[in-house]
Enzyme design. Structure first.
Site, PDB file in Angstrom:
ATOM      1  CB  SER A  22      -1.082  -0.056   1.200  1.00  0.00           C
ATOM      2  OG  SER A  22      -0.182  -0.037   2.450  1.00  0.00           O
ATOM      3  CG  ASP A  48      -1.243   3.677   9.913  1.00  0.00           C
ATOM      4  OD1 ASP A  48      -0.034   4.330   9.835  1.00  0.00           O
ATOM      5  OD2 ASP A  48      -2.023   3.041   9.093  1.00  0.00           O
ATOM      6  CG  HIS A  65      -0.646   3.331   5.441  1.00  0.00           C
ATOM      7  ND1 HIS A  65      -1.301   2.441   6.381  1.00  0.00           N
ATOM      8  CD2 HIS A  65      -0.793   2.506   4.298  1.00  0.00           C
ATOM      9  CE1 HIS A  65      -1.585   1.269   6.059  1.00  0.00           C
ATOM     10  NE2 HIS A  65      -1.119   1.444   4.627  1.00  0.00           N
TER      11      HIS A  65
END
Lengths: 218, 218, 218, 218, 218, 218, 218, 218
Positions: free
Chosen positions: C15, C191, C194
């Site tokens: 991601s 978090d 990211h």
């Protein structure tokens, strides 16, 4: 069990309390109490003590700090005339110091936090028979972590005020610490702040234990 | 506490189990276990027994009856290789007889229900060490109500099969009946079928009690 | 500057690489390269070295671990025939061990990580002239944090493989550590995984420095 | 590096500055600074100079011309009390003369542009220590193009005012002209106005160079 | 007027023809012909020559180049059995050379364009009685602009093929050039490619003039 | 051609004029003029008479009758200071008498229609140099149809007022009648009121013919 | 009352029957029968003859003509094994001749209509005990209207086939004509085709009267 | 038939009356009357008595109790000047006592219900010629059900007031009881409150019968 028949129990706080509760006041069916520990507390009170008829109300608001609470205290707390009031605030007061450190207008430092919270309790005590003060928490097991240190300071302030005013005190950080011995914090909250359902159980249990809830009641 | 370290606990059922769980398999974070009693069971196991590391999986599907379970049993139950399996089915088998009485293709009558459920347990017993059978329920306190009478028949079938195969038995109707003494059914479920959070607490408590959960564990 | 006129540079990862890139292949205008460090690298190459005409392609996929990369390697890497390949993988391999510790099927432990990554490099080296291996990272400054320790293990594996095969090596953890001296991790990633735009700049700078980008080119 | 510890840097302009920033004031996490050069400037300042703690604010508004800026100057600029102010305006003042030539109410001709911009600088200079004036631009390499000619007039006005008031001056058209030698304008902006990420890098670099940013800082 | 009673007129092309037409075949009411020149041509034919009953079909597809047309020619053109066929293609063949110059797979250079287009006409001529070839265009008045020069090359190819096969020829660039004497290109198309309604009128007029439409018919 | 360089032409009416125009005032690019005859008139004026620079404005509002026009006349007509004003109203005044015959509050009968429309023209004539009055219409070829008879009455009133005040008169019903000889009404409007694009061409042509538009202008 | 206990009644047709019914088969609760006359028929049968337990199924499909019915007859009619079948088709067969007169592929002319409908009845009669044939209709009181004339032709065909095969016949046009004496067609259907609730009552009444429904049953 | 030519009939109530009616006043086409019994009553009056031209208006509002009606009585009832007024209220007054028993502010007990409803009738009688009072109902056949008992009390109050003031009285509970002999309540309403279309037919029939509607009128 400290709650008595027909009493009204109101929760105020930030996003951890809010959890998508209904607006303007969170009470009633259809998810009106949100998806967090408040809804769990209500569900357990209703399922286990249906004869008491406790009315639970949620006025938590995402993003709030203690100053925001003060600004809506009359309308959202005092006007609601609760018999019990539970307050859990401080996450955003601290977090903004760490995630947007350059925007100092958004920070609430310990002194202002303490002064504001004490003033709220002082103002409310004559009007609301039972006050529960819950500490804010940070789901980080490293006690030397800078944000954890700072959050612990706020927790200590809550404890001090609870003692001064004889409020029920719930140390959520301590409750989490037990679980963090076995689990890494990411299991309870991806961002170390917003709990999973398991994380909300920790809060609900701590609250219910504090009010004398009997888990084994038939 | 009957569950042991590292075991996998799988729930199957209808909308009461489903509660918007993730697809194709409900497990993991971010609401993957849905919003009902399965998520509550998981949250309590994680929060109170973090050292056990129980893995909870939800494969409930809204609208299912026992025939639908049979059609997906291999993929959704046996292929998942659970250590514990909990089944709660029957609501739709009965309900369609009462809300769309003229569409008989949609009804599953007691004989077919019993035969099908027994076959599933028979097929599963050699493969899954622990089976929990939960009765379906109807949130109606009038025991002479036509749909309540019919649902009780299905509950009796579940009980009989549990005894035949030595499965753990959870009588959800009995658990609800306690609460219905104090509360009108609408407080637990608007349509007498889909529980509120308080209604899901009743289910979660009944399940956790059956597996020897210690509510007062430190 | 190591890239030469008309070369094709392909990025693969999870991601952090993906960042909402276009499907099936991320290249072209209108945000096709996503919103992260890949888009920044492309934008700097285009703006500062327009005469080179470097073609940047993004095939990062959210949620991927090294095993997922292997499963799509032929189609997404080799069939694309890049001149340069950059790989950054490992976040999810590690993270699942910490956020869903009971679901062991989702974990990729160090041995499997190393074996799989090495096989990919081995297979690719004869076909792609230039390989860049970027470590995964964890935005946690406490080097004793359990997940940070584990992530550092994976970074060390990446380093070892880079040395074995003479690949360009980018130590993203080291690059972040510099910034984490002044900033709490929440400023770079809520978090700890990211990155914010500032966090992506750290990655883009580390990559561009590794390929000899001249920041002061007129 | 001209910016000093703890300073606040505010950007105002039109859609090229706005880029979907947060409302009412663009600052903080989660894309609050938009997706353009302002966000890039902030990301580089944070990643490379974390110790300075520069606070970046974006109050660009899509569609604005210099008259629109004047109408919100008190609230959006002066009340924000920035230490640094960057202004880039003029695109819409010019563009409306070319895309809706018959709607003359929407045009801001050079004289009004100059008078209005000068008045803003005059009013602001005593209150804001550092002012950066960036020219508007048109991504057209043909210097004889009618709209390019007109845009260049506005750029010259900006330059003149910057000199009069000792403001830092950023010639964005010149910065783009370098790139346009190698690339056709469509690579940097489909409509010759709204830049791609590469086009925003040109703006961010020009700005950062003007304030003495050290690209090679360790 | 060259069209005769009951004939079917089919348009194929790229986004300028497409304009949100219905799928899979654009014909009928409710915007099925899209919002561009095809719809205008149909509306004028219906309103002014209702007695002819001309059936208009739109199979333009956004993003297409001449190679894409070839790939769907059988299904979208020949299988439709039109009496008249109008083709306008080339914008994307050229544009990709200028907006994504590094992705050469996306370019269709003049030789391939000419070969492909000629093959399509060659294949169609025996089957469709009347073919109209419209040039692609670029709304840029500067004849020395690199993309305009390239587009003019493609227009010349269209003209050559039209002459070879005796097709009706519509020079859209010439039609636009008349208007561009008085208007800057931005009035007709923000990106110099996709026309405003006024820009579509230029196309519709050029087409209708070519087929002998009598504007003053009672 | 009666319109002169730089003049402003404003259209007011109901849904047939509105056609999803921009709010609050319909002018400019990006569909601001709606999708009906107003946009077509503007597109033809721009494409064929670009040198005149006519500014077209659309203030039609769906559902309006003549009383609604009166209530917004100052703001939407007079304050706009047009050089030319075109009014087409009456559809809803009549239609409500036929589709909701029992709700008489919604009807505007001929006398009120005539009085109100005349007052508007009287008030406007000294301020706006050129007024065009277009009749309402009903796309029904049967002249004995009850609603057609009633609509014709309103058309006659418009004609009478046009003659009294020397306004340009456009008989839209007559224009449609020509087409209705060859086409059933459903081809031009499913509900006999809201035209297809072909139906809007009939309106645009009638209007343009009335103002002396030269269709064959080079 | 001709329907008997436990019978299944299936309706097929076009959009007038469909009315947003459930897919693939319209039966059950929650609007599965759509919003038109089928739902009304079911509601009256259930409310007035609850003891009969009639099962109503809706397989109408918007846009269908008789040829479309034929193509899905096996699956949607015969496989459903109804005791009663009601067919109302023809609107689109006719309408396309009037709203898209140039697209002749979309028209179903009387001969094909008659042949196809007769074949369906012929094929079904041995399998379904009771067939009801309802005419299509056009809500236009002018009997000389071209589309009304054509629709009456189709109604006559339906009547002829009903007589040939002894099917129950419902003349919907006649039922509407009674109401059209007092009301203009726009009150019953804006487009003269799709009825308002009042228009659907006309259909439901005509159907219920045909099957001997007793409106005054206690 | 008691209604006379040109009269206006207004319905007020709660969600059972509302059924998604238009706002602020429910009247006209396009579903403005909602999807329940009010729309059915209107449709039958229009279809069977078109010559009467009855104007039906729906001002039901979901969630309302009798106190809410009082608060909007002037605007929504008296200002509308109906000839006939139909009131059906009480569901929510009762239901809140059973679904949210602890929130007593939301309950309207019998005394307040009676006083408030009588005051409304008293106030309205001199102004509105015809008043119809419909009882609230509960779709539960067990007459000893606690909520059914309570609802019957409210129905008795409605009957008493109707007699006192000579209003037409509609006993909806009695009408439903007939059907409940053959059908379980779930067939008419999943939650025993909000009727299916069949359930609304029961209401519409009861109302129409009360006003002397002739079902067999030609």
């Amino acid at each position: 069990m400290r709650l008595q028949k027909g009493q009204k129990l109101l929760f105020i706080g930030d996003s951890i309390t809010d959890c998508e509760r209904a607006r303007p006041i969170g009470e009633g069916l259809f998810g009106a109490l949100g998806k967090g520990y408040v809804s769990m507390v209500d569900a357990f009170l209703t399922a286990v003590y249906p004869e008491l008829g406790i009315r639970v109300v949620n006025v938590g608001t995402s993003g709030n700090n203690v100053v925001n609470l003060r600004d809506r205290w009359q309308e959202d707390v005092l006007d609601q005339k609760p018999d019990w009031l539970s307050v859990m605030i401080g996450t955003n007061d601290v977090w903004r110091q760490f995630d947007t450190p350059f925007i100092k207008d958004w920070h609430v430092y310990p002194e202002e936090y303490e002064t504001t919270l004490r003033a709220l309790v002082e103002r409310t005590k004559p009007l609301v028979g039972n006050i529960v003060l819950m500490t804010p928490f940070f789901l980080e097991s490293n006690e030397q972590d800078a944000m954890r240190i700072r959050m612990d300071e706020y927790g200590a302030i809550v404890k001090k005020i609870a003692q001064e005013y004889g409020a029920l005190f719930v140390d959520t950080q301590v409750a989490y610490n037990v679980v963090l011995k076995d689990l890494y914090s990411a299991t309870l909250a991806w961002d170390r702040v917003h709990p999973t359902p398991a994380g909300h159980v920790v809060l609900a249990r701590a609250f219910l234990n504090a009010i004398g809830f009997d888990w084994n009641k038939a």
